[in-house]
Design a protein around this motif. Structure first.
Motif, PDB file in Angstrom:
ATOM      1  N   ALA A  17       0.820  -1.104  -0.035  1.00  0.00           N
ATOM      2  CA  ALA A  17       0.174   0.023   0.049  1.00  0.00           C
ATOM      3  C   ALA A  17       0.852   1.214   0.029  1.00  0.00           C
ATOM      4  N   THR A  18       2.112   1.254   0.642  1.00  0.00           N
ATOM      5  CA  THR A  18       2.974   2.387   0.730  1.00  0.00           C
ATOM      6  C   THR A  18       3.485   2.613  -0.577  1.00  0.00           C
ATOM      7  N   LEU A  19       4.021   1.607  -1.044  1.00  0.00           N
ATOM      8  CA  LEU A  19       4.711   1.626  -2.330  1.00  0.00           C
ATOM      9  C   LEU A  19       3.802   2.212  -3.616  1.00  0.00           C
ATOM     10  N   LEU A  20       2.630   1.649  -3.661  1.00  0.00           N
ATOM     11  CA  LEU A  20       1.764   2.110  -4.723  1.00  0.00           C
ATOM     12  C   LEU A  20       1.100   3.501  -4.540  1.00  0.00           C
ATOM     13  N   SER A  21       1.052   3.830  -3.349  1.00  0.00           N
ATOM     14  CA  SER A  21       0.321   5.235  -2.836  1.00  0.00           C
ATOM     15  C   SER A  21       1.430   6.285  -3.323  1.00  0.00           C
ATOM     16  N   VAL A  22       2.898   5.931  -2.869  1.00  0.00           N
ATOM     17  CA  VAL A  22       3.896   7.043  -3.138  1.00  0.00           C
ATOM     18  C   VAL A  22       4.137   7.175  -4.569  1.00  0.00           C
ATOM     19  N   ILE A  23       3.989   6.111  -5.307  1.00  0.00           N
ATOM     20  CA  ILE A  23       4.268   6.386  -6.870  1.00  0.00           C
ATOM     21  C   ILE A  23       3.255   6.953  -7.413  1.00  0.00           C
ATOM     22  N   ILE A  24       2.164   6.706  -7.010  1.00  0.00           N
ATOM     23  CA  ILE A  24       0.678   7.312  -7.685  1.00  0.00           C
ATOM     24  C   ILE A  24       0.773   8.677  -7.275  1.00  0.00           C
ATOM     25  N   ALA A  25       0.834   9.022  -6.115  1.00  0.00           N
ATOM     26  CA  ALA A  25       0.803  10.419  -5.316  1.00  0.00           C
ATOM     27  C   ALA A  25       1.812  11.224  -5.967  1.00  0.00           C
ATOM     28  N   THR A  26       3.255  10.563  -6.175  1.00  0.00           N
ATOM     29  CA  THR A  26       4.212  11.384  -6.593  1.00  0.00           C
ATOM     30  C   THR A  26       3.864  12.028  -8.005  1.00  0.00           C
ATOM     31  N   LEU A  27       3.529  11.186  -8.780  1.00  0.00           N
ATOM     32  CA  LEU A  27       3.196  11.625 -10.198  1.00  0.00           C
ATOM     33  C   LEU A  27       1.769  12.514 -10.389  1.00  0.00           C
ATOM     34  N   LEU A  43      -3.794   7.788  -0.030  1.00  0.00           N
ATOM     35  CA  LEU A  43      -3.484   8.637  -1.328  1.00  0.00           C
ATOM     36  C   LEU A  43      -3.634  10.018  -1.485  1.00  0.00           C
ATOM     37  N   PRO A  44      -5.036  10.383  -1.210  1.00  0.00           N
ATOM     38  CA  PRO A  44      -5.111  11.989  -1.116  1.00  0.00           C
ATOM     39  C   PRO A  44      -4.311  12.670  -0.291  1.00  0.00           C
ATOM     40  N   LEU A  45      -3.980  11.975   1.145  1.00  0.00           N
ATOM     41  CA  LEU A  45      -3.091  12.717   2.008  1.00  0.00           C
ATOM     42  C   LEU A  45      -1.827  12.825   1.469  1.00  0.00           C
ATOM     43  N   ALA A  46      -1.374  11.857   0.663  1.00  0.00           N
ATOM     44  CA  ALA A  46      -0.029  11.888   0.236  1.00  0.00           C
ATOM     45  C   ALA A  46       0.188  12.937  -0.948  1.00  0.00           C
ATOM     46  N   ILE A  47      -0.891  12.895  -1.827  1.00  0.00           N
ATOM     47  CA  ILE A  47      -0.998  13.944  -2.767  1.00  0.00           C
ATOM     48  C   ILE A  47      -0.910  15.215  -2.220  1.00  0.00           C
ATOM     49  N   TRP A  48      -1.735  15.765  -1.180  1.00  0.00           N
ATOM     50  CA  TRP A  48      -1.679  17.011  -0.497  1.00  0.00           C
ATOM     51  C   TRP A  48      -0.313  17.199  -0.154  1.00  0.00           C
ATOM     52  N   THR A  49       0.297  16.282   0.549  1.00  0.00           N
ATOM     53  CA  THR A  49       1.593  16.502   1.029  1.00  0.00           C
ATOM     54  C   THR A  49       2.732  16.820   0.117  1.00  0.00           C
ATOM     55  N   LEU A  50       2.727  16.027  -0.818  1.00  0.00           N
ATOM     56  CA  LEU A  50       3.608  16.191  -2.055  1.00  0.00           C
ATOM     57  C   LEU A  50       3.517  17.387  -2.782  1.00  0.00           C
ATOM     58  N   SER A  51       2.145  17.631  -3.217  1.00  0.00           N
ATOM     59  CA  SER A  51       1.798  19.154  -3.907  1.00  0.00           C
ATOM     60  C   SER A  51       2.408  20.109  -3.354  1.00  0.00           C
ATOM     61  N   ALA A  52       2.415  20.269  -1.919  1.00  0.00           N
ATOM     62  CA  ALA A  52       2.903  21.739  -1.397  1.00  0.00           C
ATOM     63  C   ALA A  52       4.347  21.250  -1.372  1.00  0.00           C
ATOM     64  N   PHE A  53       5.071  20.223  -1.483  1.00  0.00           N
ATOM     65  CA  PHE A  53       6.640  20.089  -1.600  1.00  0.00           C
ATOM     66  C   PHE A  53       7.058  20.364  -2.975  1.00  0.00           C
ATOM     67  N   PHE A  54       6.318  19.899  -3.908  1.00  0.00           N
ATOM     68  CA  PHE A  54       6.834  20.341  -5.284  1.00  0.00           C
ATOM     69  C   PHE A  54       6.544  21.620  -5.660  1.00  0.00           C
ATOM     70  N   ARG A  69      12.580  12.600 -12.970  1.00  0.00           N
ATOM     71  CA  ARG A  69      13.472  11.270 -12.295  1.00  0.00           C
ATOM     72  C   ARG A  69      14.605  11.864 -11.555  1.00  0.00           C
ATOM     73  N   LYS A  70      15.592  12.417 -12.270  1.00  0.00           N
ATOM     74  CA  LYS A  70      16.836  12.931 -11.763  1.00  0.00           C
ATOM     75  C   LYS A  70      17.019  13.848 -11.115  1.00  0.00           C
ATOM     76  N   VAL A  74       8.617  12.878  -0.222  1.00  0.00           N
ATOM     77  CA  VAL A  74       8.293  11.399  -0.469  1.00  0.00           C
ATOM     78  C   VAL A  74       8.455  10.602   0.782  1.00  0.00           C
ATOM     79  N   PHE A  75       9.581  10.806   1.788  1.00  0.00           N
ATOM     80  CA  PHE A  75       9.423  10.155   2.744  1.00  0.00           C
ATOM     81  C   PHE A  75       8.409  10.314   3.974  1.00  0.00           C
ATOM     82  N   THR A  76       8.018  11.598   3.816  1.00  0.00           N
ATOM     83  CA  THR A  76       6.934  11.971   4.853  1.00  0.00           C
ATOM     84  C   THR A  76       5.609  11.032   4.320  1.00  0.00           C
ATOM     85  N   ALA A  77       5.157  11.037   2.878  1.00  0.00           N
ATOM     86  CA  ALA A  77       4.164  10.531   2.443  1.00  0.00           C
ATOM     87  C   ALA A  77       4.210   9.039   2.662  1.00  0.00           C
ATOM     88  N   ALA A  78       5.398   8.463   2.335  1.00  0.00           N
ATOM     89  CA  ALA A  78       5.741   7.081   2.576  1.00  0.00           C
ATOM     90  C   ALA A  78       5.380   6.532   4.475  1.00  0.00           C
TER      91      ALA A  78
END
Length: 281
Positions: free
Chosen positions: A83-93, A153-164, A187-188, A198-202
């Motif tokens: 669940a963590t791996l899938l959520s982080v990948i989808i939320a990052t994109l 996933l929604p929480l990870a999206i919210w967290t990562l969008s603020a970071f990006f 990617r790089k 990403v660590f926080t979302a994970a």
């Protein structure tokens, strides 16, 4: 001078009160895990075999040799990691697209994501129970991974969008000018810079999946997919009306250890990710 001393004393007392308030349940459950069942029943204050009231490490040995608990550990680790791996990948994109692209309804998407993340879990148990039995997902890993992702996933999206949004757009453009494709620049360049987020979302995703009880107890019926929190509720002793409190405490301590280790190792990254976007400049 006296004011500074009083301020320091007040701060120290405040910290001591907060630590005592937060750590008292932890100390209590650890002490309970070392007691024998007889000591718990009789109200003995002893913790160790030498004082006549404790079981020592025997409770932990019994828990770790319990087949039901072993299955629960495997289930919790597997379900939480997937669940963590899938959520982080989808939320990052998704968060990258929300932070970089301009489209109508962006604020609505973020608001909806936050509302879903805060939605009461109990209200979904009934519908999911019926749906999962129809789709043959009841009592399976996938039947728990999907509900976990629907909240994390929604929480990870919210967290990562603020970071990006805090990452300078010019760095990605410079990478593309040097010949990198959009995917290579993402990617790089972008992902390494967004590592704290990403660590926080994970970590948040893993915490939710590891600690969940409602879905674990409602969407499983056997040891095949039952996670640790739900498995602890099925711990019974010889007397069904007198639950083995010391064994339950030992199991709770074992289940808490991975969370404590993760927080201790990644506390700086977690704090950096949670505070991303709070201060600009």
């Amino acid at each position: 001078m006296q004011t500074d001393v009083k301020s320091k004393i007040g701060t120290a007392l405040g910290v001591a009160v907060i630590l005592a308030w937060c750590l008292l349940p932890v100390v209590w459950i650890i002490s309970l895990s070392f007691k024998s069942q007889a000591a718990v029943t009789n109200g003995s204050p002893g913790f160790f075999p030498s004082d006549g009231g404790g079981a020592g490490w025997q409770n932990y040995k019994d828990v770790l040799h319990n087949g039901q608990f072993k299955h629960a550990i495997v289930n919790s680790i597997g379900i939480s990691l997937i669940a963590t791996l899938l959520s982080v990948i989808i939320a990052t994109l998704a968060a990258y697209a929300i932070a970089r692209l301009e489209f109508k309804g962006k604020k609505f998407v973020l608001t909806t994501a936050l509302v879903i993340a805060m939605f009461p879990v109990v209200s979904l148990v009934g519908p999911l129970f019926d749906m999962w039995r129809t789709f043959h997902l009841y009592d399976t890993w996938l039947g728990l991974i999907i509900p976990y992702m629907s909240f994390t996933l929604p929480l990870a999206i919210w967290t990562l969008s603020a970071f990006f949004r805090e990452i300078p757009w010019e760095m990605e453009q410079a990478a593309q000018v040097d010949g990198a494709t959009a995917w290579q620049a993402f990617r790089k360049v972008i992902v390494p810079l967004a590592a704290p987020g990403v660590f926080t979302a994970a970590i948040l995703t893993f915490f939710f999946a590891w600690n969940d009880f409602v879905f674990g107890i409602s969407l499983t019926s056997t040891e095949r997919a039952r996670p640790i929190p739900a498995a602890l509720s099925f711990f019974v002793g010889q007397d069904p009306f007198n639950r083995p409190a010391s064994l339950l405490a030992a199991g709770a301590v074992v289940a808490t250890v991975p969370i404590v280790v993760l927080v201790l190792f990644f506390q700086r990254k977690i704090v950096a990710g949670l505070t991303a976007g709070a201060v600009k400049g």
